[in-house]
Scaffold this motif. Sequence first.
Motif, mmCIF file in Angstrom:
data_model
loop_
_atom_site.group_PDB
_atom_site.id
_atom_site.type_symbol
_atom_site.label_atom_id
_atom_site.label_comp_id
_atom_site.label_asym_id
_atom_site.label_seq_id
_atom_site.Cartn_x
_atom_site.Cartn_y
_atom_site.Cartn_z
ATOM 1 N N MET A 1 16.803 61.995 43.142
ATOM 2 C CA MET A 1 16.696 60.700 42.509
ATOM 3 C C MET A 1 15.223 60.345 42.361
ATOM 4 S SD MET A 1 18.407 58.184 41.218
ATOM 5 C CE MET A 1 20.095 58.306 41.606
ATOM 6 N N ALA A 2 14.820 59.943 41.204
ATOM 7 C CA ALA A 2 13.429 59.624 40.913
ATOM 8 C C ALA A 2 13.075 58.226 41.424
ATOM 9 C CB ALA A 2 13.173 59.700 39.420
ATOM 10 N N THR A 3 11.856 58.082 41.903
ATOM 11 C CA THR A 3 11.387 56.782 42.362
ATOM 12 C C THR A 3 10.920 55.960 41.161
ATOM 13 O OG1 THR A 3 9.106 57.493 42.638
ATOM 14 C CG2 THR A 3 10.592 57.813 44.522
ATOM 15 N N THR A 4 10.703 54.689 41.401
ATOM 16 C CA THR A 4 10.231 53.806 40.333
ATOM 17 C C THR A 4 8.878 54.274 39.806
ATOM 18 O OG1 THR A 4 11.380 51.963 41.386
ATOM 19 C CG2 THR A 4 9.686 51.399 39.785
ATOM 20 N N LYS A 5 8.012 54.708 40.721
ATOM 21 C CA LYS A 5 6.692 55.188 40.314
ATOM 22 C C LYS A 5 6.800 56.422 39.419
ATOM 23 C CE LYS A 5 2.606 54.516 42.958
ATOM 24 N NZ LYS A 5 1.871 54.697 44.179
ATOM 25 N N GLN A 6 7.714 57.323 39.765
ATOM 26 C CA GLN A 6 7.911 58.530 38.969
ATOM 27 C C GLN A 6 8.469 58.181 37.591
ATOM 28 O OE1 GLN A 6 10.426 60.481 41.828
ATOM 29 N NE2 GLN A 6 8.835 61.952 42.366
ATOM 30 N N LYS A 7 9.373 57.225 37.548
ATOM 31 C CA LYS A 7 9.947 56.809 36.263
ATOM 32 C C LYS A 7 8.881 56.182 35.371
ATOM 33 C CE LYS A 7 14.584 56.055 38.055
ATOM 34 N NZ LYS A 7 15.604 55.045 38.367
ATOM 35 N N GLU A 8 8.008 55.359 35.963
ATOM 36 C CA GLU A 8 6.932 54.744 35.187
ATOM 37 C C GLU A 8 5.977 55.809 34.652
ATOM 38 O OE1 GLU A 8 5.185 51.962 37.885
ATOM 39 O OE2 GLU A 8 6.872 50.582 37.764
ATOM 40 N N ALA A 9 5.647 56.790 35.485
ATOM 41 C CA ALA A 9 4.760 57.878 35.048
ATOM 42 C C ALA A 9 5.413 58.666 33.915
ATOM 43 C CB ALA A 9 4.431 58.794 36.224
ATOM 44 N N ALA A 10 6.712 58.908 34.024
ATOM 45 C CA ALA A 10 7.430 59.637 32.970
ATOM 46 C C ALA A 10 7.409 58.847 31.668
ATOM 47 C CB ALA A 10 8.865 59.910 33.407
ATOM 48 N N ARG A 11 7.587 57.544 31.758
ATOM 49 C CA ARG A 11 7.542 56.703 30.544
ATOM 50 C C ARG A 11 6.164 56.757 29.885
ATOM 51 N NH1 ARG A 11 10.299 52.890 34.017
ATOM 52 N NH2 ARG A 11 12.518 53.079 33.619
ATOM 53 N N ARG A 12 5.110 56.713 30.712
ATOM 54 C CA ARG A 12 3.753 56.805 30.163
ATOM 55 C C ARG A 12 3.530 58.154 29.486
ATOM 56 N NH1 ARG A 12 2.452 54.367 35.011
ATOM 57 N NH2 ARG A 12 1.765 56.354 35.889
ATOM 58 N N ASN A 13 4.007 59.223 30.116
ATOM 59 C CA ASN A 13 3.845 60.558 29.536
ATOM 60 C C ASN A 13 4.595 60.689 28.217
ATOM 61 O OD1 ASN A 13 2.215 61.400 31.611
ATOM 62 N ND2 ASN A 13 3.876 62.318 32.782
ATOM 63 N N ILE A 14 5.793 60.122 28.147
ATOM 64 C CA ILE A 14 6.573 60.158 26.905
ATOM 65 C C ILE A 14 5.855 59.394 25.812
ATOM 66 C CG2 ILE A 14 8.712 59.336 25.829
ATOM 67 C CD1 ILE A 14 10.120 60.080 28.491
ATOM 68 N N LYS A 15 5.289 58.230 26.162
ATOM 69 C CA LYS A 15 4.552 57.438 25.178
ATOM 70 C C LYS A 15 3.345 58.222 24.656
ATOM 71 C CE LYS A 15 2.153 53.081 24.338
ATOM 72 N NZ LYS A 15 1.583 53.633 23.167
ATOM 73 N N LYS A 16 2.606 58.886 25.546
ATOM 74 C CA LYS A 16 1.456 59.691 25.123
ATOM 75 C C LYS A 16 1.900 60.813 24.185
ATOM 76 C CE LYS A 16 -1.485 59.077 29.185
ATOM 77 N NZ LYS A 16 -2.079 59.772 30.342
ATOM 78 N N ALA A 17 3.005 61.464 24.525
ATOM 79 C CA ALA A 17 3.505 62.561 23.694
ATOM 80 C C ALA A 17 3.924 62.044 22.320
ATOM 81 C CB ALA A 17 4.679 63.251 24.384
ATOM 82 N N ARG A 18 4.584 60.901 22.287
ATOM 83 C CA ARG A 18 5.004 60.322 20.990
ATOM 84 C C ARG A 18 3.802 59.913 20.153
ATOM 85 N NH1 ARG A 18 10.011 56.924 23.422
ATOM 86 N NH2 ARG A 18 11.526 58.617 23.350
ATOM 87 N N ASP A 19 2.790 59.336 20.807
ATOM 88 C CA ASP A 19 1.582 58.946 20.080
ATOM 89 C C ASP A 19 0.885 60.172 19.477
ATOM 90 O OD1 ASP A 19 2.049 56.304 20.727
ATOM 91 O OD2 ASP A 19 0.550 56.236 22.348
#
Length: 119
Positions: A1-19
């Motif tokens: 199970m992913a922690t909140t910090k890991q989920k936030e980091a994943a969201r940032r990485n996805i945003k960077k990839a989309r940009d």
Amino acid sequence: MATTKQKEAARRNIKKARDAQSARAHGQSVPRRAEGMSTAQENRLDDKRFAFPEERKEPITDAAHVRNAVARFDQVEGVTDDERDQAWDRILAAAEKFGVEVSAADWRDLFKGGKAKKR
């Protein structure tokens, strides 16, 4: 199970990839991956550009190398705890410089709970 910090980091990485993908779609030349560093380039680095300068282990020259130094920190052999303390301080400074998030507060945390064992 992913922690909140890991989920936030994943969201940032996805945003960077989309940009980056959007920039490519609009004609910008955005490299897909950093080229890395050749052995010759690494050999020319000043000692202070390494987490462990005496051993010239774990270069910390960019964000990718900082992440790699954190990931492999527990694998470095032949160093004292004092050297690890100093290396951890250098890694944290480089992480701040390059915008890398480090979730472990202390290098000793890297040895807890996983397969890594203090040598």
